[in-house]
Design a protein around this motif. Structure first.
Motif, PDB file in Angstrom:
ATOM      1  N   VAL A 159      -5.390  51.560  48.421  1.00  0.00           N
ATOM      2  CA  VAL A 159      -5.598  50.544  47.528  1.00  0.00           C
ATOM      3  C   VAL A 159      -7.074  50.350  47.536  1.00  0.00           C
ATOM      4  O   VAL A 159      -8.016  50.590  48.618  1.00  0.00           O
ATOM      5  CB  VAL A 159      -5.036  49.280  47.798  1.00  0.00           C
ATOM      6  CG1 VAL A 159      -3.376  49.307  47.650  1.00  0.00           C
ATOM      7  CG2 VAL A 159      -5.376  48.772  49.233  1.00  0.00           C
ATOM      8  N   SER A 160      -7.731  50.115  46.289  1.00  0.00           N
ATOM      9  CA  SER A 160      -9.015  49.874  46.121  1.00  0.00           C
ATOM     10  C   SER A 160      -9.641  48.831  46.891  1.00  0.00           C
ATOM     11  O   SER A 160     -10.856  48.620  47.285  1.00  0.00           O
ATOM     12  CB  SER A 160      -9.692  50.112  44.618  1.00  0.00           C
ATOM     13  OG  SER A 160      -9.021  48.943  43.942  1.00  0.00           O
ATOM     14  N   ALA A 161      -8.909  47.763  47.085  1.00  0.00           N
ATOM     15  CA  ALA A 161      -9.155  46.318  47.682  1.00  0.00           C
ATOM     16  C   ALA A 161      -7.763  45.718  48.204  1.00  0.00           C
ATOM     17  O   ALA A 161      -6.851  46.164  47.507  1.00  0.00           O
ATOM     18  CB  ALA A 161     -10.051  45.675  46.619  1.00  0.00           C
ATOM     19  N   GLU A 162      -7.909  44.700  48.881  1.00  0.00           N
ATOM     20  CA  GLU A 162      -6.968  43.971  49.421  1.00  0.00           C
ATOM     21  C   GLU A 162      -6.825  42.597  48.645  1.00  0.00           C
ATOM     22  O   GLU A 162      -5.842  41.859  48.872  1.00  0.00           O
ATOM     23  CB  GLU A 162      -6.790  43.991  50.786  1.00  0.00           C
ATOM     24  CG  GLU A 162      -6.508  45.198  51.621  1.00  0.00           C
ATOM     25  CD  GLU A 162      -5.997  45.152  53.114  1.00  0.00           C
ATOM     26  OE1 GLU A 162      -6.136  44.239  53.543  1.00  0.00           O
ATOM     27  OE2 GLU A 162      -5.733  46.230  53.685  1.00  0.00           O
ATOM     28  N   SER A 163      -7.890  42.581  47.835  1.00  0.00           N
ATOM     29  CA  SER A 163      -7.920  41.163  47.188  1.00  0.00           C
ATOM     30  C   SER A 163      -8.801  41.215  45.892  1.00  0.00           C
ATOM     31  O   SER A 163      -9.735  42.221  45.515  1.00  0.00           O
ATOM     32  CB  SER A 163      -8.461  39.939  47.979  1.00  0.00           C
ATOM     33  OG  SER A 163      -9.740  40.366  48.392  1.00  0.00           O
ATOM     34  N   ALA A 164      -8.320  40.334  44.992  1.00  0.00           N
ATOM     35  CA  ALA A 164      -9.111  40.163  43.680  1.00  0.00           C
ATOM     36  C   ALA A 164      -9.162  38.849  43.406  1.00  0.00           C
ATOM     37  O   ALA A 164      -8.266  37.962  43.476  1.00  0.00           O
ATOM     38  CB  ALA A 164      -8.352  41.158  42.610  1.00  0.00           C
ATOM     39  N   ASN A 165     -10.409  38.480  43.041  1.00  0.00           N
ATOM     40  CA  ASN A 165     -10.727  37.005  42.580  1.00  0.00           C
ATOM     41  C   ASN A 165     -11.363  36.982  41.128  1.00  0.00           C
ATOM     42  O   ASN A 165     -12.067  37.878  40.524  1.00  0.00           O
ATOM     43  CB  ASN A 165     -11.956  36.615  43.363  1.00  0.00           C
ATOM     44  CG  ASN A 165     -11.299  36.384  44.710  1.00  0.00           C
ATOM     45  OD1 ASN A 165     -10.485  35.569  45.275  1.00  0.00           O
ATOM     46  ND2 ASN A 165     -11.661  37.197  45.726  1.00  0.00           N
ATOM     47  N   VAL A 166     -10.590  36.119  40.263  1.00  0.00           N
ATOM     48  CA  VAL A 166     -10.920  35.961  38.844  1.00  0.00           C
ATOM     49  C   VAL A 166     -10.995  34.510  38.471  1.00  0.00           C
ATOM     50  O   VAL A 166     -10.392  33.664  38.989  1.00  0.00           O
ATOM     51  CB  VAL A 166      -9.759  36.634  38.086  1.00  0.00           C
ATOM     52  CG1 VAL A 166      -9.633  38.086  38.046  1.00  0.00           C
ATOM     53  CG2 VAL A 166      -8.411  35.967  38.169  1.00  0.00           C
ATOM     54  N   SER A 167     -11.561  34.257  37.504  1.00  0.00           N
ATOM     55  CA  SER A 167     -11.990  32.805  37.098  1.00  0.00           C
ATOM     56  C   SER A 167     -12.326  32.791  35.612  1.00  0.00           C
ATOM     57  O   SER A 167     -12.662  33.635  34.865  1.00  0.00           O
ATOM     58  CB  SER A 167     -13.487  32.351  37.892  1.00  0.00           C
ATOM     59  OG  SER A 167     -14.387  32.934  37.432  1.00  0.00           O
ATOM     60  N   GLY A 168     -11.971  31.558  35.342  1.00  0.00           N
ATOM     61  CA  GLY A 168     -12.117  31.501  33.948  1.00  0.00           C
ATOM     62  C   GLY A 168     -11.887  29.950  33.270  1.00  0.00           C
ATOM     63  O   GLY A 168     -11.782  28.922  34.189  1.00  0.00           O
ATOM     64  N   LYS A 169     -11.289  29.689  32.078  1.00  0.00           N
ATOM     65  CA  LYS A 169     -11.126  28.277  31.530  1.00  0.00           C
ATOM     66  C   LYS A 169      -9.619  28.220  31.458  1.00  0.00           C
ATOM     67  O   LYS A 169      -8.715  29.041  31.565  1.00  0.00           O
ATOM     68  CB  LYS A 169     -11.727  28.207  30.104  1.00  0.00           C
ATOM     69  CG  LYS A 169     -13.196  28.361  30.185  1.00  0.00           C
ATOM     70  CD  LYS A 169     -13.583  27.879  28.827  1.00  0.00           C
ATOM     71  CE  LYS A 169     -15.267  28.359  28.813  1.00  0.00           C
ATOM     72  NZ  LYS A 169     -15.685  28.030  27.320  1.00  0.00           N
ATOM     73  N   PRO A 170      -9.134  27.009  31.565  1.00  0.00           N
ATOM     74  CA  PRO A 170      -7.774  26.592  31.046  1.00  0.00           C
ATOM     75  C   PRO A 170      -7.448  27.172  29.907  1.00  0.00           C
ATOM     76  O   PRO A 170      -8.157  27.645  28.815  1.00  0.00           O
ATOM     77  CB  PRO A 170      -7.668  25.043  30.929  1.00  0.00           C
ATOM     78  CG  PRO A 170      -8.889  24.619  31.837  1.00  0.00           C
ATOM     79  CD  PRO A 170     -10.020  25.694  31.603  1.00  0.00           C
ATOM     80  N   ASN A 171      -5.970  27.448  29.584  1.00  0.00           N
ATOM     81  CA  ASN A 171      -5.535  28.196  28.545  1.00  0.00           C
ATOM     82  C   ASN A 171      -6.078  29.477  28.281  1.00  0.00           C
ATOM     83  O   ASN A 171      -6.674  29.747  27.056  1.00  0.00           O
ATOM     84  CB  ASN A 171      -5.731  27.154  27.179  1.00  0.00           C
ATOM     85  CG  ASN A 171      -4.976  25.808  27.403  1.00  0.00           C
ATOM     86  OD1 ASN A 171      -3.717  25.748  27.496  1.00  0.00           O
ATOM     87  ND2 ASN A 171      -5.649  24.688  27.259  1.00  0.00           N
ATOM     88  N   ASP A 172      -6.140  30.349  29.425  1.00  0.00           N
ATOM     89  CA  ASP A 172      -6.944  31.523  29.349  1.00  0.00           C
ATOM     90  C   ASP A 172      -6.048  32.636  29.881  1.00  0.00           C
ATOM     91  O   ASP A 172      -5.005  32.313  30.544  1.00  0.00           O
ATOM     92  CB  ASP A 172      -8.035  31.559  29.813  1.00  0.00           C
ATOM     93  CG  ASP A 172      -9.154  32.427  29.416  1.00  0.00           C
ATOM     94  OD1 ASP A 172      -8.521  33.268  28.679  1.00  0.00           O
ATOM     95  OD2 ASP A 172     -10.331  32.441  29.825  1.00  0.00           O
ATOM     96  N   TYR A 173      -6.270  33.884  29.808  1.00  0.00           N
ATOM     97  CA  TYR A 173      -5.676  35.139  30.455  1.00  0.00           C
ATOM     98  C   TYR A 173      -6.610  35.594  31.536  1.00  0.00           C
ATOM     99  O   TYR A 173      -7.620  36.064  31.079  1.00  0.00           O
ATOM    100  CB  TYR A 173      -5.303  36.104  29.395  1.00  0.00           C
ATOM    101  CG  TYR A 173      -4.134  35.582  28.306  1.00  0.00           C
ATOM    102  CD1 TYR A 173      -2.839  35.575  28.733  1.00  0.00           C
ATOM    103  CD2 TYR A 173      -4.591  35.266  27.114  1.00  0.00           C
ATOM    104  CE1 TYR A 173      -1.928  35.310  27.883  1.00  0.00           C
ATOM    105  CE2 TYR A 173      -3.817  34.868  26.206  1.00  0.00           C
ATOM    106  CZ  TYR A 173      -2.338  34.786  26.364  1.00  0.00           C
ATOM    107  OH  TYR A 173      -1.287  34.370  25.462  1.00  0.00           O
TER     108      TYR A 173
END
Length: 247
Positions: free
Chosen positions: A28-42
């Protein structure tokens, strides 16, 4: 002496077998992924998975843990060149020899702000002790300059199922979000940029909506199998993604 040498060779062979059997068959390229954004988002986290063998590799991808996932959030697995409905939390498929695919876990956030952690276990179905646990973390929050809670971001989700088959009279569903009430247009194009079908052309309220496509063009004819683009436009904003249609 010859008999002892033979016994020693057999012993070494059997001693090595467990090591070979337990060798990792994928990376695997990484063992974790972190994402962020606003409510009501993808919010989508991406981790590459590679079959490191020269044989077909059957894998199971399953959500095995959810921590602090708000009740108005959903998750969606995209893998094996397919995107599955949010309710599906375990899928199986095959990676070809030395093939790499992207394991996309999308968080469909609701109005609730927060941070959720979801663990996804990838398992070699030929050897259940050969697995990796991947961690996806998503944070949805409003910035100091953002509107009040309940506001929406302009977003276009990956369709599901993807690919889908027109021969089975099925449809594919496309989710999208508008930040404000207004006129929305969603069209399907072939890879040459020719319009195939208009599936949305109307005023829509702010928030989430869905559209469906049955694999037909504007005249009602089933289009050839292949890769198509779908594009959402509203006001000055637009976004596009690809989908696959099979027979």
């Amino acid at each position: 002496m010859k008999k002892l040498s033979t016994i020693a060779a057999l012993f070494l062979a059997f001693a090595v077998l467990p090591v070979l059997a337990g060798a990792q068959t994928f990376s695997v390229s990484a063992e974790s992924a972190n994402v962020s954004g606003k409510p009501n988002d993808y919010l989508s986290g991406y981790i590459s998975v590679t079959n490191t063998t020269n044989q077909n590799l059957p894998l199971r991808v399953a959500i095995t843990s959810k921590q602090n996932l708000p009740t108005d959030w959903q998750t969606q697995i995209c893998f094996f060149l397919n995107c599955f409905p949010p309710a599906v939390e375990s899928v199986e498929g095959v990676l070809q020899p030395n093939e790499t695919d992207i394991l996309d876990l999308t968080f469909m956030t609701g109005e609730t702000q927060g941070t959720a952690v979801v663990q996804v276990t990838v398992t070699n179905m030929n050897n259940l002790s050969d697995f990796k646990v991947l961690t996806y973390t998503a944070t949805a929050s409003l910035s100091s300059s953002s509107p009040a809670p309940g506001s929406f971001s302009f977003a276009l989700a990956q369709n599901y199922p993807n690919p889908f088959s027109s021969s089975k009279s099925s449809m594919t569903t496309i989710g999208y979000t508008l930040p404000n009430a207004g006129h929305a247009v969603m069209k399907i194009y072939n890879l040459l940029g020719k319009e195939i079908r208009t599936i949305v052309n109307e005023s829509r309220p702010a928030g989430r909506s869905t559209a469906v496509w049955d694999g037909r063009d504007n005249t009602g004819r089933i289009v050839p199998a292949g890769v198509y683009m779908y594009k959402l436009s509203s006001g000055s904003q637009s976004f596009s993604r690809r989908l696959s249609l099979t027979r």
